[in-house]
Design a protein around this motif. Sequence first.
Motif, PDB file in Angstrom:
ATOM      1  N   PHE A  17       0.841  -1.184   0.000  1.00  0.00           N
ATOM      2  CA  PHE A  17       0.000   0.000   0.000  1.00  0.00           C
ATOM      3  C   PHE A  17       0.880   1.239   0.000  1.00  0.00           C
ATOM      4  CE2 PHE A  17      -2.910  -3.163   1.737  1.00  0.00           C
ATOM      5  CZ  PHE A  17      -4.035  -2.922   0.957  1.00  0.00           C
ATOM      6  N   CYS A  18       0.331   2.324  -0.539  1.00  0.00           N
ATOM      7  CA  CYS A  18       1.075   3.579  -0.567  1.00  0.00           C
ATOM      8  C   CYS A  18       1.358   4.058   0.858  1.00  0.00           C
ATOM      9  CB  CYS A  18       0.258   4.652  -1.292  1.00  0.00           C
ATOM     10  SG  CYS A  18      -0.027   4.323  -3.034  1.00  0.00           S
ATOM     11  N   THR A  32       1.833   6.941   3.631  1.00  0.00           N
ATOM     12  CA  THR A  32       1.165   8.230   3.854  1.00  0.00           C
ATOM     13  C   THR A  32       1.874   8.992   4.960  1.00  0.00           C
ATOM     14  OG1 THR A  32      -0.394   7.204   5.418  1.00  0.00           O
ATOM     15  CG2 THR A  32      -1.090   7.374   3.113  1.00  0.00           C
ATOM     16  N   ILE A  86      -0.835  10.777   0.534  1.00  0.00           N
ATOM     17  CA  ILE A  86      -0.042   9.715  -0.078  1.00  0.00           C
ATOM     18  C   ILE A  86       1.353  10.226  -0.421  1.00  0.00           C
ATOM     19  CG2 ILE A  86       0.146   8.203  -2.093  1.00  0.00           C
ATOM     20  CD1 ILE A  86      -2.928   8.112  -2.148  1.00  0.00           C
ATOM     21  N   ALA A 122      -6.199   8.839   0.160  1.00  0.00           N
ATOM     22  CA  ALA A 122      -6.963   7.659  -0.273  1.00  0.00           C
ATOM     23  C   ALA A 122      -8.400   7.850   0.200  1.00  0.00           C
ATOM     24  CB  ALA A 122      -6.355   6.387   0.318  1.00  0.00           C
ATOM     25  N   GLU A 173     -11.113   1.931   4.568  1.00  0.00           N
ATOM     26  CA  GLU A 173      -9.727   1.603   4.910  1.00  0.00           C
ATOM     27  C   GLU A 173      -8.772   2.779   4.801  1.00  0.00           C
ATOM     28  OE1 GLU A 173      -8.118  -1.189   5.906  1.00  0.00           O
ATOM     29  OE2 GLU A 173      -9.958  -2.351   6.164  1.00  0.00           O
ATOM     30  N   ASN A 174      -9.116   3.768   3.963  1.00  0.00           N
ATOM     31  CA  ASN A 174      -8.216   4.897   3.705  1.00  0.00           C
ATOM     32  C   ASN A 174      -6.823   4.427   3.312  1.00  0.00           C
ATOM     33  OD1 ASN A 174      -9.993   6.210   6.390  1.00  0.00           O
ATOM     34  ND2 ASN A 174     -10.095   7.132   4.358  1.00  0.00           N
ATOM     35  N   LYS A 175      -6.802   3.416   2.471  1.00  0.00           N
ATOM     36  CA  LYS A 175      -5.554   2.875   1.931  1.00  0.00           C
ATOM     37  C   LYS A 175      -5.676   2.813   0.412  1.00  0.00           C
ATOM     38  CE  LYS A 175      -4.359  -0.191   5.799  1.00  0.00           C
ATOM     39  NZ  LYS A 175      -4.126  -1.621   6.168  1.00  0.00           N
ATOM     40  N   TYR A 176      -4.513   2.917  -0.258  1.00  0.00           N
ATOM     41  CA  TYR A 176      -4.535   2.834  -1.719  1.00  0.00           C
ATOM     42  C   TYR A 176      -3.297   2.124  -2.220  1.00  0.00           C
ATOM     43  CZ  TYR A 176      -4.904   4.006  -6.635  1.00  0.00           C
ATOM     44  OH  TYR A 176      -5.010   3.922  -8.006  1.00  0.00           O
ATOM     45  N   THR A 177      -3.497   1.361  -3.269  1.00  0.00           N
ATOM     46  CA  THR A 177      -2.396   0.734  -3.985  1.00  0.00           C
ATOM     47  C   THR A 177      -2.828   0.471  -5.407  1.00  0.00           C
ATOM     48  OG1 THR A 177      -0.861  -1.140  -4.058  1.00  0.00           O
ATOM     49  CG2 THR A 177      -3.125  -1.603  -3.341  1.00  0.00           C
TER      50      THR A 177
END
Length: 280
Positions: free
Chosen positions: A10-11, A13, A19, A151, A206-210
């Motif tokens: 995941f990116c 932060t 990010i 995200a 989730e406030n996650k990004y990939t």
Amino acid sequence: MTHIKNIGRFCLTDDNGYILNDSSLKKIQPEFFAMVEEVTEYYQTHLGLDLHSVYIRGSVPRGLGINSVSDLDTIAITNKETNDIDLKWADKAEQELNSKYNCVNGVEFSFYYIEDVLETVNFSIIPFMIKTHSVCVFGEDLNVHLPNYKADKTLGNEHLVNLRNQIERAKEDLYDNDDIEDILDCCGWIMKIIVRAGLALVIEKENKYTRDLFPAFEIFSKYYPEKESEMKQAVKYAINPIENANEIKDFLDDMGGWMVSESEKWLQVHNPKKVSNMNL
């Protein structure tokens, strides 16, 4: 049989949830150096003074490139409207590089006008990619002029608002198509879109990004365990595309149809007017 590996992350932060860009020239593996240099030379030779800057994006500048598997995705920022520039050379250049180098699955040239990239009132994928997933290999880096990104729903919307049209386009491209390379390209393209859309469905939770497929698959499966096997299949198709157009279409009718239904529910909550590019 295709086995999917736990590759990607995941990116990162910062403390405010923005990010961070973990791309770097130092992270590009040696086997990709020559190709990156030659891509840059192509841009310089053919665009001349119309070229502002060149970026390498994706897994390669993050040190995650896989020999003969990863694509080399490149971005050229132009000083002139792209419609006013002769870009006919690009297809031939891609073919020449793909024939010369086997360290990547394929190279992609792309072109964007600088004024469009710097217009950042609304979310747009190219400024986002430059800010968060790219490294500048030529010219002035626009990174410092671009906003920070989180995200959140503005990013999730990018992957969901056009999902129905993208799946329909893929099915149209596959219909009565006997061009094996075209079918393989279509399969890989649409399956990556589906996997990343799966993450977008839960991005607000989730406030996650990939953009990496395996972690996107894992987090989707956490919320939709009943669809884990189907999403795993999408990852397999993305990694190792198949040439059976009917099998791909069946998957798009089934899992693709379900994804469209879920995306519509998400949009009804977060973007009921279905604005293509949400305000940042």
